[in-house]
Design an enzyme around this catalytic site. Structure first.
Site, short mmCIF file in Angstrom:
data_model
loop_
_atom_site.label_atom_id
_atom_site.label_comp_id
_atom_site.label_asym_id
_atom_site.label_seq_id
_atom_site.Cartn_x
_atom_site.Cartn_y
_atom_site.Cartn_z
N VAL A 76 12.55 12.57 11.40
CA VAL A 76 11.68 12.42 10.23
C VAL A 76 12.07 11.18 9.43
O VAL A 76 11.19 10.48 8.89
CB VAL A 76 11.74 13.68 9.34
CG1 VAL A 76 10.84 13.52 8.12
CG2 VAL A 76 11.33 14.92 10.13
N GLY A 123 6.06 21.39 9.09
CA GLY A 123 7.27 20.58 9.01
C GLY A 123 8.49 21.44 8.74
O GLY A 123 8.40 22.50 8.10
N GLY A 148 8.77 9.41 9.13
CA GLY A 148 8.14 9.88 7.91
C GLY A 148 7.18 11.02 8.15
O GLY A 148 7.26 11.71 9.17
N HIS A 201 0.83 -1.21 0.00
CA HIS A 201 0.00 0.00 0.00
C HIS A 201 0.86 1.26 0.00
O HIS A 201 1.89 1.30 0.67
CB HIS A 201 -0.90 0.00 1.23
CG HIS A 201 -2.08 0.92 1.12
ND1 HIS A 201 -1.97 2.29 1.20
CD2 HIS A 201 -3.40 0.66 0.94
CE1 HIS A 201 -3.16 2.83 1.07
NE2 HIS A 201 -4.05 1.87 0.92
#
Length: 562
Positions: free
Chosen positions: A170, A163, A174, A82
């Site tokens: 990170v 961000g 993510g 996915h």
């Protein structure tokens, strides 16, 4: 109406049960939320969790879930079928009841900002929460997936809404996609055919996207394109709907499988009626409906009300009966039994289920009242009497709506019955609330009093509980007062054969008011500070006087029919 939000986060872990369980536990520990479903997928390496609750607890649970996922999931090692961009990949907030999509969008933006500020998780806001039009599309936010994040975060046009720079944190977690969307209903419409091609034809007739235009309108005709060479599409009839046709070997039938992405534009019953129309136009019939997953209560209530109105029947019947009409009208039990308590979100949370006293039989409630326990007492009994008054007024309205020769007046009486049902529900809830108020006083009396601080805290708690105990029977008086104008209207305009029932409705409502007034007075007398009690006593006295006048008018009208 209780405010209710659903959250359906997707986490990038579908194989390690310990990690999945830890994330779910972090969510479930937040008071005020209930986890309804956990669906892990090994091939996708992804788990979908569904939980619901009031807006604030849901946002807190979503944050705690993201925090735990950040701790346990390393995106540098993640692989699955996915698309994904982060440990908490998507995090949508979905309005269920008492809250708008716009309000959920504001909550989603605040949640995204908090996730970045406190956890350093970069966040894109999508769908209704999007800051940019193009980012309404989740695919735009997630373009390039996790692997593209270093490049995207350095690009002012593609960087997250919240961000900073690419860093070790990170690299591990993510970026998350936080949004708000309407509730999606997954539903299959059963057909009396085994033909996938015919099921697809119906799906193309109704889905918003429609079908490709062909020369002469023939299935084998050449595809038609516009002057720029783009494919021409003929739109379908249902807004916010995606649909295809398929054959289900388990049932031996074809179905139109549909996702209704905008239940305001296309309620479930509207989709059912339109698919039925399209099927009939092709010589087929919809034999039933299969809801996949859960639905908000309003979906079934709206459907039940629609079919009752079509039958010119009163809408002022109990909620369970309205839901039953919806189930039977759309044949939701065609393939398997349909149990609302297992399919409706609010029912899974216990909403709409009577409290322990209200759920008792009449004999059980009477015997419980007669026991040595001081509760339930006069306050709960007053609320119960009021509920019977509201119920009787509602009954007369429903009987009048169905009276032979009065067919053209069904809406008039239905409106009265709907008001009566609302008052009835309010008073049923007050049966248990009154006993809960008494128990609160008892808990305060049981608080420690070993030192001055404890004595002060105990005294304050007793006063707060006593004030609340005086407020609850006043609420009973207010609610029972609403039943009297309904009884008066039914005594004067309703079915003459039921005039005595309207009279008893008034007597029960008046008894409820007088009984609740006694409880207001006795609890107000227990307050050390009399100032808060004064407006309660004044309002209670005014209600008593108004109720007496209304009762007299009802009995006067009843006498005319006896």
């Amino acid at each position: 109406m209780k405010r209710l939000v659903e959250c359906v986060p997707n986490y990038s872990e579908g194989r390690d049960r310990k990690i999945i369980d830890a994330i779910v536990a972090a969510i479930a520990e937040v008071e005020g939320v209930k986890v309804l479903d956990v669906d892990p997928g090994a091939a996708t390496n992804r788990t979908v969790v569904t939980f619901v609750g009031a807006p604030e607890p849901v946002c807190e649970a979503a944050f705690q879930g993201a925090k735990k996922a950040q701790e346990l999931i390393d995106m540098r090692r993640h692989h699955g079928a996915h698309p994904r961009s982060g440990a908490t990949d998507v995090l949508p907030l979905i309005p269920v009841a008492g809250i708008t999509l716009e309000e959920c969008a504001a909550l989603a933006r605040g949640l995204a900002e908090r996730m970045f500020t406190e956890l350093d998780i970069p966040c894109y806001c999508y769908e209704a929460a999007a800051f940019r039009p193009e980012r309404r599309n989740l695919a735009v936010c997630r373009a390039g997936e996790y692997e593209a994040l270093p490049e995207k975060m350095a690009d002012p046009e593609r960087k997250p809404d919240f961000g900073g720079a690419w860093n070790e944190t990170v690299a591990r977690c993510g970026a998350s996609n936080v949004g708000a969307r309407n509730f999606l209903i997954a539903v299959n419409f059963n057909l009396n055919t085994t033909s996938t091609r015919r099921a697809n034809a119906i799906a193309f007739d109704v889905r918003e996207k429609g079908r490709k235009a062909r020369e002469g309108g023939r299935l084998d005709g050449a595809l038609l394109k516009d002057a720029e060479g783009k494919q021409i599409w003929i739109p379908g009839t249902l807004k916010g709907c995606k649909a295809i046709g398929w054959y289900i070997e388990e049932y031996g039938i074809a179905q139109v499988s549909m996702n209704i992405t905008d239940i305001d534009a296309t309620p479930l019953h509207v989709a059912f009626e339109e698919v039925s129309r399209a099927a009939a136009a092709r010589g087929l019939r919809v034999t039933g409906t299969e809801i996949v997953g859960l639905v908000p209560k309003r979906v079934l209530i709206e459907a039940g009300r629609f079919y009752l109105a079509r039958q010119q029947r009163s809408l002022g019947i109990p909620e369970a009966e309205i839901v039953k009409i919806a189930v039977k009208s759309m044949s939701l039990d065609d393939l398997k039994p349909f149990e609302p308590r297992e399919k409706v979100i609010e029912y899974l949370l216990g909403d709409g289920i009577p409290g322990p006293l209200a759920a008792m039989s009449v004999a059980g409630f009477a015997r419980e009242t007669a026991s040595e326990s001081p509760a339930p007492g006069g306050g709960s009994v007053s609320a119960a009497m009021g509920s019977f008054g509201a119920a009787l007024a509602t009954m007369v309205a429903n009987l009048s709506a169905h009276k032979r020769g009065w067919d053209d007046r069904w809406e008039e009486f239905s409106a009265v019955a709907e008001k009566g049902q609302a008052v009835l529900d309010e008073l049923l809830a007050l049966i248990d609330e009154d006993t809960a108020a008494f128990n609160r006083i008892m808990e305060a009396l049981g608080m420690p009093k070993g030192n001055e601080a404890e004595k002060a805290a105990r005294s304050s708690a007793i006063q707060d509980a006593t004030l609340y105990a005086a407020t609850v029977p006043l609420k009973t008086m207010e609610a029972a007062l609403k039943a009297l104008p309904l009884a008066l209207e039914m005594a004067s305009k309703g079915n003459p054969a039921s005039a005595s029932d309207a009279g008893v409705a008034a007597l029960a409502a008046r008894a409820a008011i007088r009984g609740a007034h006694l409880n207001v007075r006795i609890n107000a007398a227990g307050l050390a500070d009399k100032a808060p009690a004064a407006p309660l006593l004044e309002r209670a006295k005014a209600i008593e006087a108004e109720a007496a006048a209304l009762e007299a008018k009802v009995l006067e009208e009843v006498d005319k029919n006896l």
